[in-house]
Design an enzyme around this catalytic site. Structure first.
Site, PDB file in Angstrom:
ATOM      1  N   HIS A  55       0.828  -1.212   0.000  1.00  0.00           N
ATOM      2  CA  HIS A  55       0.000   0.000   0.000  1.00  0.00           C
ATOM      3  C   HIS A  55       0.860   1.260   0.000  1.00  0.00           C
ATOM      4  CE1 HIS A  55      -3.165  -2.790   0.881  1.00  0.00           C
ATOM      5  NE2 HIS A  55      -2.628  -3.123   2.044  1.00  0.00           N
ATOM      6  N   HIS A 217      -7.109  -4.675  -0.890  1.00  0.00           N
ATOM      7  CA  HIS A 217      -6.424  -5.924  -1.247  1.00  0.00           C
ATOM      8  C   HIS A 217      -7.151  -6.613  -2.389  1.00  0.00           C
ATOM      9  CE1 HIS A 217      -6.072  -5.139   3.113  1.00  0.00           C
ATOM     10  NE2 HIS A 217      -4.785  -5.350   2.889  1.00  0.00           N
TER      11      HIS A 217
END
Lengths: 331, 331
Positions: A55, A217
């Site tokens: 991320h 995700h």
């Protein structure tokens, strides 16, 4: 799988080594997987966050003056372990306690909870602020309740600024929770991302469809839809956000248009153009904004919107100096 | 084609409108397609750059204190027109002249040359600095001679800082040319990018191959190769750079690891880890660095390396304050 890596199992350590080389102002403990500020600040509440890698710049890119004291990255899309979190807390605790900022994923929540207990045994006062801003779905693949996404940036920035001003642990935790409570996010994906360990896209998405309400995700969203113009996508995302947190004329907001990793910046500006127009129509003020890649999902083409209904304290703390790899102003 | 746009023909104007909304410190003339600083600075040399869109944050993201005074973006991968460039020069000329910073693509070169003539007729003194740092190929699809790529960021930052210090046009042009002459770049693509107007990838690249020496519009490089580990890719790029500009132990450099738009930041840090190790082996010092998306090719998965052999003046100017959407420090 097309990636600039050497081997999936070496990715995190090598990326940490690259962060260390690129940012000599940060201390990177490659073995314990902790990125922290160089100097422990005596008497300052320390902010620690962490979560799975993939991320970036979250969380390591937000370590520095006015934001996080330490970040502990797990493997890609995998929670860091409690030992890492405790090591991070020990590395930065200045005697005034530690705030754990935790995105709401079950693994992160459980591991940070255990770390808080272990840190307490070491004599470190710990408070925890949970981030759960994603209005797309109530429960998801790895989460009970709402997922934590873009609001994490707002929480880390604003609580970090308050800690820098010398506030105590309770006050820093309180504003972190207040920022989270004032923030909502919604994301749309045009493509899946490919995690290095699996080597293939996390889901199949036809060439003319998008995933509306996707997680960071690649967790499923609300529905698949045919691709639509940016204006309509923004309307869908904003409707979802405002259905959960109504805003009225004169409200001040901090808005983030966040790329999920594979979306060109020029498109993010088109999206910001649309959200600015839509909020202006309602008389809602965008007092501050971020447009760029802040909470990514590896190479996913997608965008998330985060809207925080900000009070004067939050705006003042937003404007306070920050000096991190990914956010820097006033210094 | 999967993009967050409304229509290809509306993309540039809407993106400019988004830039205007996101960065109130900038003046955005959507009609003339000019992004400029709010205040004309009397007596300061003005820096103007521009080129096709699709490379964001280049150039608009580098407008602000200590860097560009104005940028004129063309349509995606299309040169801006001379009228835009003249409008930009007129908007920011403070009486001390204007430096055009031009990436070496035939359309840009011709149009900036015509703009320089037109501006001269308007009484504006103009110098031009050409950027041609890409060592991959000698001539290319849209270029005679070397392509201009990543070094543009270094030229704009360093010459911008010198102009901010009050240097005259000749001196600002001289250091811009000196930075270009000291810089070399090389890029590798894992995927093609998709321009909105065509709607399909610019070239076909098999799932197990990469384009070695690619241009920022997807121009062919030196060869296609099977995918290799990051370490070997970096060695290839660095060998090409050093073959053209040898570096010896003790040399100081500014190094940029630049993502081409679709490459996750975590991979860019792996690449930086490798280049840092390779240069350390040779005793070459990375005195300053950038790791991120600075000169992109829409959604292309790829990375470029730029190495500038920097003298003390360049490093000092690099460190000078800069306040733009994409680079900000010291302010």
């Amino acid at each position: 799988m097309k990636k600039f890596i050497n081997a999936p199992e070496a990715l995190l350590a090598e990326a940490l080594s690259g962060i260390a080389a690129a940012h000599p102002g940060l201390k990177v403990d490659v073995e314990n997987k902790v990125i922290s500020r160089r100097a422990r600040r005596s008497g300052k509440v320390a902010l620690v966050s962490g979560g799975g890698s993939g991320h970036e710049p979250l969380h390591g890119g937000f370590v520095g003056e006015g934001m996080l004291d330490a970040a502990c990255p797990g493997e890609v899309f995998t929670s860091p372990v409690p030992g890492q979190m405790v090591a991070a807390a020990q590395a930065v605790d200045g005697g005034a306690g530690v705030l754990f900022i935790v995105k709401n994923y079950t693994g992160d929540v459980l591991n940070f909870r255990m770390a808080a207990e272990l840190a307490a045994e070491e004599g470190i006062a710990v408070e925890t602020a949970l981030v759960d801003d994603d209005v797309a779905v109530q429960d998801s693949t790895w989460t009970a309740g709402r997922r934590g996404t873009g609001a994490t940036v707002f929480v880390e920035k604003i609580a970090g600024a308050l800690a820098e001003r010398g506030a105590g642990l309770a006050a820093v935790a309180e504003i972190a929770k207040r920022v989270n409570a004032a923030s909502r996010s919604f994301a749309v994906a045009l493509t899946a991302c490919t995690a290095p360990a699996s080597g293939k896209p996390g889901f199949d998405l036809p060439e003319d469809e998008m995933e509306v309400g996707v997680g960071i995700h690649g967790e499923p969203g609300r529905r698949r839809e045919k691709l639509r113009p940016a204006k309509e996508i923004v309307a869908t995302a904003l409707d979802a956000i405002l259905a959960d947190q109504p805003l009225t004329a004169g409200d001040e907001t901090i808005v983030m248009v966040n790329g999920l990793g594979g979306t060109p910046l020029i498109e993010l500006y088109v999206v910001f153009h649309e959200i600015a127009a839509a909020l202006a129509d309602k008389g809602v003020v965008i007092a501050r904004n971020l447009v760029g890649n802040y909470v990514t999902s590896l190479d996913m083409a997608g965008v998330s919107l985060t809207v925080c209904k900000a009070d004067a304290d939050m705006l003042s703390l937003w404007d306070a100096p920050v000096n991190t790899p990914a956010l820097r102003w006033g210094v």
